[in-house]
Design an enzyme around this catalytic site. Structure first.
Site, PDB file in Angstrom:
ATOM      1  N   THR A  12      75.059  68.928  14.469  1.00 44.21           N
ATOM      2  CA  THR A  12      74.271  70.027  15.053  1.00 44.21           C
ATOM      3  C   THR A  12      73.254  70.571  14.050  1.00 44.21           C
ATOM      4  N   GLY A  22      81.366  72.440  10.332  1.00 44.06           N
ATOM      5  CA  GLY A  22      82.700  72.927   9.964  1.00 44.06           C
ATOM      6  C   GLY A  22      83.205  72.223   8.713  1.00 44.06           C
ATOM      7  N   GLU A  25      82.001  71.028  20.351  1.00 43.15           N
ATOM      8  CA  GLU A  25      82.360  69.688  20.828  1.00 43.15           C
ATOM      9  C   GLU A  25      81.835  69.439  22.222  1.00 43.15           C
TER      10      GLU A  25
HETATM   11  C1  LIG Z   1      97.695  67.597   7.636  1.00 45.13           C
HETATM   12  C2  LIG Z   1      96.844  68.459   8.522  1.00 45.13           C
HETATM   13  C3  LIG Z   1      96.889  67.989   9.942  1.00 45.13           C
HETATM   14  C4  LIG Z   1      95.891  68.731  10.782  1.00 45.13           C
HETATM   15  C5  LIG Z   1      95.951  68.283  12.192  1.00 45.13           C
HETATM   16  C6  LIG Z   1      94.807  68.912  12.980  1.00 45.13           C
HETATM   17  C7  LIG Z   1      95.338  69.562  14.170  1.00 45.13           C
HETATM   18  C8  LIG Z   1      94.269  70.234  14.959  1.00 45.13           C
HETATM   19  C9  LIG Z   1      94.867  70.958  16.081  1.00 45.13           C
HETATM   20  C10 LIG Z   1      93.764  71.556  16.933  1.00 45.13           C
HETATM   21  C11 LIG Z   1      93.407  72.892  16.444  1.00 45.13           C
HETATM   22  C12 LIG Z   1      92.262  73.472  16.801  1.00 45.13           C
HETATM   23  C13 LIG Z   1      91.234  72.818  17.705  1.00 45.13           C
HETATM   24  C14 LIG Z   1      89.877  72.933  17.122  1.00 45.13           C
HETATM   25  C15 LIG Z   1      89.390  71.555  16.863  1.00 45.13           C
HETATM   26  C16 LIG Z   1      88.019  71.389  17.467  1.00 45.13           C
HETATM   27  C17 LIG Z   1      86.939  71.753  16.482  1.00 45.13           C
HETATM   28  C18 LIG Z   1      85.614  71.421  17.083  1.00 45.13           C
HETATM   29  C19 LIG Z   1      84.580  71.505  16.028  1.00 45.13           C
HETATM   30  C20 LIG Z   1      83.268  71.222  16.666  1.00 45.13           C
HETATM   31  C21 LIG Z   1      82.579  70.113  16.351  1.00 45.13           C
HETATM   32  C22 LIG Z   1      81.309  69.893  17.010  1.00 45.13           C
HETATM   33  O1  LIG Z   1      80.858  70.680  17.813  1.00 45.13           O
HETATM   34  S1  LIG Z   1      80.568  68.420  16.626  1.00 45.13           S
HETATM   35  C23 LIG Z   1      79.084  68.410  17.602  1.00 45.13           C
HETATM   36  C24 LIG Z   1      79.385  68.290  19.092  1.00 45.13           C
HETATM   37  N1  LIG Z   1      78.151  68.111  19.790  1.00 45.13           N
HETATM   38  C25 LIG Z   1      78.109  67.707  21.072  1.00 45.13           C
HETATM   39  O2  LIG Z   1      79.126  67.579  21.750  1.00 45.13           O
HETATM   40  C26 LIG Z   1      76.736  67.436  21.609  1.00 45.13           C
HETATM   41  C27 LIG Z   1      76.729  67.350  23.129  1.00 45.13           C
HETATM   42  N2  LIG Z   1      75.646  66.469  23.574  1.00 45.13           N
HETATM   43  C28 LIG Z   1      75.889  65.125  23.853  1.00 45.13           C
HETATM   44  O3  LIG Z   1      76.992  64.633  23.757  1.00 45.13           O
HETATM   45  C29 LIG Z   1      74.695  64.313  24.325  1.00 45.13           C
HETATM   46  O4  LIG Z   1      73.502  64.912  23.903  1.00 45.13           O
HETATM   47  C30 LIG Z   1      74.660  64.200  25.884  1.00 45.13           C
HETATM   48  C31 LIG Z   1      75.874  63.449  26.337  1.00 45.13           C
HETATM   49  C32 LIG Z   1      74.646  65.582  26.514  1.00 45.13           C
HETATM   50  C33 LIG Z   1      73.386  63.517  26.319  1.00 45.13           C
HETATM   51  O5  LIG Z   1      73.388  62.226  25.755  1.00 45.13           O
HETATM   52  P1  LIG Z   1      72.033  61.379  25.816  1.00 45.13           P
HETATM   53  O6  LIG Z   1      72.253  60.122  25.090  1.00 45.13           O
HETATM   54  O7  LIG Z   1      70.914  62.266  25.426  1.00 45.13           O
HETATM   55  O8  LIG Z   1      71.728  61.068  27.337  1.00 45.13           O
HETATM   56  P2  LIG Z   1      72.625  60.584  28.551  1.00 45.13           P
HETATM   57  O9  LIG Z   1      71.790  59.775  29.436  1.00 45.13           O
HETATM   58  O10 LIG Z   1      73.292  61.772  29.151  1.00 45.13           O
HETATM   59  O11 LIG Z   1      73.760  59.630  27.923  1.00 45.13           O
HETATM   60  C34 LIG Z   1      73.419  58.276  27.641  1.00 45.13           C
HETATM   61  C35 LIG Z   1      74.564  57.401  28.128  1.00 45.13           C
HETATM   62  O12 LIG Z   1      75.676  57.599  27.222  1.00 45.13           O
HETATM   63  C36 LIG Z   1      76.806  57.995  27.938  1.00 45.13           C
HETATM   64  N3  LIG Z   1      77.530  58.916  27.056  1.00 45.13           N
HETATM   65  C37 LIG Z   1      77.109  60.128  26.635  1.00 45.13           C
HETATM   66  N4  LIG Z   1      78.032  60.676  25.812  1.00 45.13           N
HETATM   67  C38 LIG Z   1      79.037  59.772  25.708  1.00 45.13           C
HETATM   68  C39 LIG Z   1      80.296  59.769  25.008  1.00 45.13           C
HETATM   69  N5  LIG Z   1      80.692  60.806  24.244  1.00 45.13           N
HETATM   70  N6  LIG Z   1      81.098  58.682  25.120  1.00 45.13           N
HETATM   71  C40 LIG Z   1      80.701  57.655  25.901  1.00 45.13           C
HETATM   72  N7  LIG Z   1      79.536  57.592  26.620  1.00 45.13           N
HETATM   73  C41 LIG Z   1      78.721  58.649  26.497  1.00 45.13           C
HETATM   74  C42 LIG Z   1      76.284  58.663  29.181  1.00 45.13           C
HETATM   75  O13 LIG Z   1      77.257  58.644  30.201  1.00 45.13           O
HETATM   76  C43 LIG Z   1      75.095  57.771  29.494  1.00 45.13           C
HETATM   77  O14 LIG Z   1      75.610  56.594  30.059  1.00 45.13           O
HETATM   78  P3  LIG Z   1      74.754  55.819  31.194  1.00 45.13           P
HETATM   79  O15 LIG Z   1      75.650  54.715  31.651  1.00 45.13           O
HETATM   80  O16 LIG Z   1      73.512  55.379  30.482  1.00 45.13           O
HETATM   81  O17 LIG Z   1      74.476  56.840  32.257  1.00 45.13           O
HETATM   82  C1  LIG Z   2      83.168  77.285  16.353  1.00 46.53           C
HETATM   83  C2  LIG Z   2      82.153  76.187  16.345  1.00 46.53           C
HETATM   84  C3  LIG Z   2      82.338  75.099  15.504  1.00 46.53           C
HETATM   85  C4  LIG Z   2      81.390  74.085  15.457  1.00 46.53           C
HETATM   86  N1  LIG Z   2      81.563  73.050  14.570  1.00 46.53           N
HETATM   87  C5  LIG Z   2      80.611  72.082  14.483  1.00 46.53           C
HETATM   88  C6  LIG Z   2      80.734  71.027  13.526  1.00 46.53           C
HETATM   89  O1  LIG Z   2      81.689  70.975  12.756  1.00 46.53           O
HETATM   90  N2  LIG Z   2      79.750  70.075  13.464  1.00 46.53           N
HETATM   91  C7  LIG Z   2      78.669  70.098  14.310  1.00 46.53           C
HETATM   92  O2  LIG Z   2      77.844  69.203  14.239  1.00 46.53           O
HETATM   93  N3  LIG Z   2      78.530  71.096  15.247  1.00 46.53           N
HETATM   94  C8  LIG Z   2      79.459  72.083  15.330  1.00 46.53           C
HETATM   95  N4  LIG Z   2      79.315  73.100  16.251  1.00 46.53           N
HETATM   96  C9  LIG Z   2      78.082  73.167  17.033  1.00 46.53           C
HETATM   97  C10 LIG Z   2      78.356  72.811  18.500  1.00 46.53           C
HETATM   98  O3  LIG Z   2      78.557  71.441  18.638  1.00 46.53           O
HETATM   99  C11 LIG Z   2      77.156  73.285  19.326  1.00 46.53           C
HETATM  100  O4  LIG Z   2      77.095  74.682  19.257  1.00 46.53           O
HETATM  101  C12 LIG Z   2      77.336  72.844  20.773  1.00 46.53           C
HETATM  102  O5  LIG Z   2      77.159  71.449  20.870  1.00 46.53           O
HETATM  103  C13 LIG Z   2      76.332  73.536  21.703  1.00 46.53           C
HETATM  104  O6  LIG Z   2      75.006  73.252  21.297  1.00 46.53           O
HETATM  105  P1  LIG Z   2      74.008  74.464  20.985  1.00 46.53           P
HETATM  106  O7  LIG Z   2      74.683  75.415  20.113  1.00 46.53           O
HETATM  107  O8  LIG Z   2      72.723  73.854  20.558  1.00 46.53           O
HETATM  108  O9  LIG Z   2      73.793  75.193  22.368  1.00 46.53           O
HETATM  109  P2  LIG Z   2      72.585  74.923  23.384  1.00 46.53           P
HETATM  110  O10 LIG Z   2      72.596  73.524  23.860  1.00 46.53           O
HETATM  111  O11 LIG Z   2      71.346  75.469  22.798  1.00 46.53           O
HETATM  112  O12 LIG Z   2      73.099  75.815  24.605  1.00 46.53           O
HETATM  113  C14 LIG Z   2      72.530  77.063  24.898  1.00 46.53           C
HETATM  114  C15 LIG Z   2      72.510  77.192  26.421  1.00 46.53           C
HETATM  115  O13 LIG Z   2      71.589  76.224  26.935  1.00 46.53           O
HETATM  116  C16 LIG Z   2      72.193  75.507  28.017  1.00 46.53           C
HETATM  117  N5  LIG Z   2      71.650  74.150  28.067  1.00 46.53           N
HETATM  118  C17 LIG Z   2      71.291  73.375  27.017  1.00 46.53           C
HETATM  119  N6  LIG Z   2      70.862  72.166  27.435  1.00 46.53           N
HETATM  120  C18 LIG Z   2      70.946  72.191  28.791  1.00 46.53           C
HETATM  121  C19 LIG Z   2      70.655  71.233  29.815  1.00 46.53           C
HETATM  122  N7  LIG Z   2      70.200  70.006  29.547  1.00 46.53           N
HETATM  123  N8  LIG Z   2      70.867  71.596  31.087  1.00 46.53           N
HETATM  124  C20 LIG Z   2      71.343  72.824  31.385  1.00 46.53           C
HETATM  125  N9  LIG Z   2      71.642  73.783  30.477  1.00 46.53           N
HETATM  126  C21 LIG Z   2      71.441  73.453  29.197  1.00 46.53           C
HETATM  127  C22 LIG Z   2      73.672  75.482  27.656  1.00 46.53           C
HETATM  128  O14 LIG Z   2      74.458  75.283  28.836  1.00 46.53           O
HETATM  129  C23 LIG Z   2      73.866  76.881  27.054  1.00 46.53           C
HETATM  130  O15 LIG Z   2      74.147  77.801  28.084  1.00 46.53           O
HETATM  131  C24 LIG Z   2      80.254  74.145  16.312  1.00 46.53           C
HETATM  132  C25 LIG Z   2      80.076  75.228  17.175  1.00 46.53           C
HETATM  133  C26 LIG Z   2      81.019  76.249  17.200  1.00 46.53           C
HETATM  134  C27 LIG Z   2      80.810  77.396  18.128  1.00 46.53           C
END
Ligand SMILES: CCCCCCCCCC/C=C\CCCCCCC/C=C/C(=O)SCCNC(=O)CCNC(=O)[C@H](O)C(C)(C)COP(=O)(O)OP(=O)(O)OC[C@H]1O[C@@H](n2cnc3c(N)ncnc32)[C@H](O)[C@@H]1OP(=O)(O)O
Ligand SMILES: Cc1cc2nc3c(=O)[nH]c(=O)nc-3n(C[C@H](O)[C@H](O)[C@H](O)COP(=O)(O)OP(=O)(O)OC[C@H]3O[C@@H](n4cnc5c(N)ncnc54)[C@H](O)[C@@H]3O)c2cc1C
Length: 616
Positions: free
Chosen positions: A141, A180, A383
């Site tokens: 991100t 994170g 996520e």
């Molecule tokens: C010893 C110690 C042990 C410790 C143990 C640990 C225990 C833990 C316990 C739990 C405790 C707490 C829980 C907290 C843990 C969680 C922490 C979370 C921290 C956060 C991390 C982050 O946030 S990381 C960043 C996350 N960011 C995102 O998720 C971004 C979201 N956006 C997207 O994924 C893409 O931009 C999006 C999918 C929206 C669009 O993709 P894009 O390529 O632009 O366009 P599309 O056309 O939509 O997709 C293209 C094709 O790809 C397919 N596809 C998309 N995503 C996926 C995927 N993930 N997998 C597979 N396929 C995917 C999509 O369907 C399209 O396919 P098509 O056939 O072409 O249509």
């Molecule tokens: C506690 C926490 C831990 C995190 N840890 C990590 C980490 O370790 N590593 C990492 O890489 N990231 C991490 N993130 C970031 C996280 O992955 C992003 O915040 C998340 O993917 C959302 O993206 P954004 O913040 O850009 O929100 P945005 O996408 O800007 O969303 C803002 C608003 O816009 C809307 N929106 C955006 N796009 C569209 C669309 N195409 N259509 C309709 N509505 C739309 C959303 O629904 C939302 O309401 C963390 C976030 C949090 C809160």
């Protein structure tokens, strides 16, 4: 400490064996025994004792949780724990409802290495990462982009002369943000929760890394700079998929904690009078309190069931992909996306309902409900933001409609879209869970067809799919939610059917919860059932009566059903949720222990003194 008489009485009722239900939730008696052993390994070890984290500042909290997280790691190494569930047990027993500082290393750094590093790279990074000899994070991100991955601005330019990638975050919006566990460049500042994690920022200015730092199990860059695409480009999204697949069970865990606290406290709390002179009843005897909590109790069980199912499904798909079979990746992605989105959103609403069902004491950190809440709600954004992921599921459903028209077989989780549904008989107030499932599947099918007709019309008019989707995003999101509810209910019904065979008494009480879940879901969308002429007003009136009748059946089982979650008091860390129900005495003790009551009141006198000097 003696047992609160109310809870003692509650535990004399019930129609099922709590311990057997705990074994079912854990996946077997052996798993329960192992979990108890691991919890005790933490609870009896003085290294895990420390200040009550609810009284700590952000800096103190981070330091204390890092100290404990390192102790967790040492404990897992000492006990040679490899299983992530067992490691999570040790982690949860130590973290007091917080997310530990090194969590992202485990879930978002080690996982991608496992998924996308080739054998050489695994030796170089995965093995030391698993031993915590290197600590990593997941810096995807940016300040300007999180959801739209294709919009990320960070650059990795290949320098063929030096065989290196030159990394740059060329603009302010490109700065890596929210990373994170990023202890390198800087912390992004205080957050709503997640105080145990140092979410950082990372600026890259001509940082050079060797070519073989690009994880090369799937795609790779050759010495001359040629990019060899992965066999399936979507695998690069795999690390996000892995966390999403795990988050439904995390949601279930957090909701189970909140419901345990709220239901136990609602049996201890007496308030107001139903019959004057007859004493104050337990608040759980009020129908409104049951209406707040029993659907959430049913939801916690539903989410646990589908969370376990999702992890098993994802693990099977990952094994298939390791053997080069990608045919179920799309279904895995959209199931994880929909379940992660719906479950974490409904969980954070549910925890909030649990909090205010405990009145003022729910607002106190003594309840730990605020702590569970602020750390959980991140999962509706992190996520993959809720709407973003639901749109992924919705786009897949639109493709299913086309597959149906073309006679292409559907994936198992959407096979019901090809079924015909009819309901002739009038529903009475004892509709079984299978009929409720059919109704929920019917609504999802009708909704999918309805939304698809709008999108198709738009596509005909504009010829642009993105525009067509963008114009109907609200109903696309609702369509994805409807489908996800059908997946949840199907998993719950399937599991309860299985338990009815193996353990009828446990199965019977779970079938009541399954009915509560199904009826609640149908009543929440009653207008659709009328509009699609599947139900009539009389049907809805009857299942409303059924819901209140189900509450009377669940009332004597409620405490036993939360006892079955088997949270040790030290894991739950909630005075309202204590197993012995001794709330008031311990609330007072906890409050008196607050450092705030110990600090010198000099500040108070200093400023109030100013007022006294003023001519009031
Ligand atoms: C010893 C110690 C042990 C410790 C143990 C640990 C225990 C833990 C316990 C739990 C405790 C707490 C829980 C907290 C843990 C969680 C922490 C979370 C921290 C956060 C991390 C982050 O946030 S990381 C960043 C996350 N960011 C995102 O998720 C971004 C979201 N956006 C997207 O994924 C893409 O931009 C999006 C999918 C929206 C669009 O993709 P894009 O390529 O632009 O366009 P599309 O056309 O939509 O997709 C293209 C094709 O790809 C397919 N596809 C998309 N995503 C996926 C995927 N993930 N997998 C597979 N396929 C995917 C999509 O369907 C399209 O396919 P098509 O056939 O072409 O249509
Ligand atoms: C506690 C926490 C831990 C995190 N840890 C990590 C980490 O370790 N590593 C990492 O890489 N990231 C991490 N993130 C970031 C996280 O992955 C992003 O915040 C998340 O993917 C959302 O993206 P954004 O913040 O850009 O929100 P945005 O996408 O800007 O969303 C803002 C608003 O816009 C809307 N929106 C955006 N796009 C569209 C669309 N195409 N259509 C309709 N509505 C739309 C959303 O629904 C939302 O309401 C963390 C976030 C949090 C809160």
């Amino acid at each position: 400490m003696p047992m609160n008489p109310d809870l003692e009485k509650e535990r004399q009722g019930g129609t099922f064996d709590v311990e057997q239900l705990t074994h079912i939730l854990d996946g077997g008696r052996d798993k329960t025994l192992k979990r108890h052993f691991l919890e005790q390994e933490v609870l009896k070890d003085p290294v895990f004792r420390g200040p009550d984290t609810r009284f700590l500042s952000r800096e103190e909290l981070f330091g204390e949780l890092l100290r404990k997280h390192v102790a967790v790691i040492k404990k897992t190494q000492e006990l040679s724990i490899d299983d992530i569930n067992e490691a999570s047990t040790i982690y949860s027993a130590a973290m007091n409802n917080n997310v530990g500082p090194l969590t992202l290393h485990s879930v978002a750094f080690v996982a991608p290495l496992d998924l996308m590093a080739d054998d050489e790279q695994k030796k170089k990074w995965l093995i030391p990462a698993k031993k915590y000899e290197i600590i990593g994070c997941y810096a995807q991100t940016e300040l300007g982009h999180g959801s739209f991955i294709r919009g990320l601005e960070t650059r990795a330019d290949y320098d063929v002369n030096t065989q290196q990638f030159v990394l740059n975050t060329p603009t302010e919006t490109a700065i890596k943000w929210w990373v994170g566990g990023c202890v390198a460049v800087g912390d992004i500042g205080p957050k709503f929760g997640f105080g145990g994690v140092d979410n950082g920022y990372l600026c890259l200015n001509n940082v050079r890394i060797p070519r073989d730092n690009l994880l090369a199990k799937t795609g790779k860059v050759l010495e001359d700079g040629t990019y060899v695409k992965p066999e399936n480009p979507k695998v690069v999204y795999g690390s996000m998929l892995g966390i999403r697949a795990a988050l439904p069970k995390v949601g279930a865990y957090n909701l189970s904690k909140a419901v345990t606290i709220a239901i136990r406290y609602s049996c201890v709390r007496h308030q107001s009078e139903i019959k004057p002179g007859c004493g104050e009843p337990q608040v759980l005897d009020y129908q409104t309190q049951q209406h707040k909590l029993f659907p959430l109790l049913a939801t916690a069980y539903a989410f646990h069931t589908v969370g376990v199912w999702m992890l098993d499904f994802h693990s099977t798909v990952m094994n298939e992909i390791n053997e080069g079979h990608y045919h179920r990746l799309a279904e895995d992605h959209v199931l994880a996306a929909g379940l992660k989105a719906v479950i974490n959103w409904k969980t954070h609403e549910g925890i909030e309902i649990c909090r205010f069902s405990c009145g003022g004491h729910g607002y106190s950190l003594a309840s730990s409900l605020p702590v569970i809440y602020v750390n959980h709600v991140a999962n509706s954004t992190a996520e993959g933001e809720t709407v973003i992921l639901l749109l992924q599921t919705a786009v897949y459903l639109m493709k299913c409609v086309i597959d149906l028209e073309q006679g292409t077989p559907l994936d198992p989780s959407v096979a019901y879209l090809d079924q015909s549904f009819s309901k002739s008989e009038q529903w009475c107030s004892d509709v079984d869970m299978h009929s409720l499932l059919k109704a929920i599947q019917f609504r999802s099918k009708k909704f999918t067809e309805y939304v698809s007709s709008f999108v198709k019309k738009e596509l005909m008019a504009t010829g642009n799919q993105q525009l067509a989707f963008n114009k109907h995003k609200v109903i696309l999101v609702e369509c994805a939610k409807a489908h996800t509810e059908a997946v949840i209910m199907n998993a719950f019904v399937t599991k309860v059917d299985e338990i009815l065979q193996s353990n009828p008494s446990v199965g019977k009480v779970l079938s009541l919860l399954c009915q509560i879940y199904g009826v609640t879901e149908i009543l929440a969308h009653s207008g659709d059932y009328i509009q699609y002429e599947y139900l009539r007003k009389i049907d809805l009136d009857n299942i409303q009566d059924q819901l209140f009748k189900l509450y009377t059946y669940i009332r004597p089982e409620a405490v036993l059903l939360v006892d079955a979650f088997d949270f040790h008091d030290e894991v739950l860390k909630s005075i309202l949720g204590r197993y012995d129900g001794q709330v008031y005495e311990n609330m007072f003790k906890w409050a008196k222990a607050s450092p705030f009551n110990k600090q010198d009141q000099g500040t108070f006198r200093k400023y109030i003194q100013q007022l006294k000097q003023a001519k009031l």
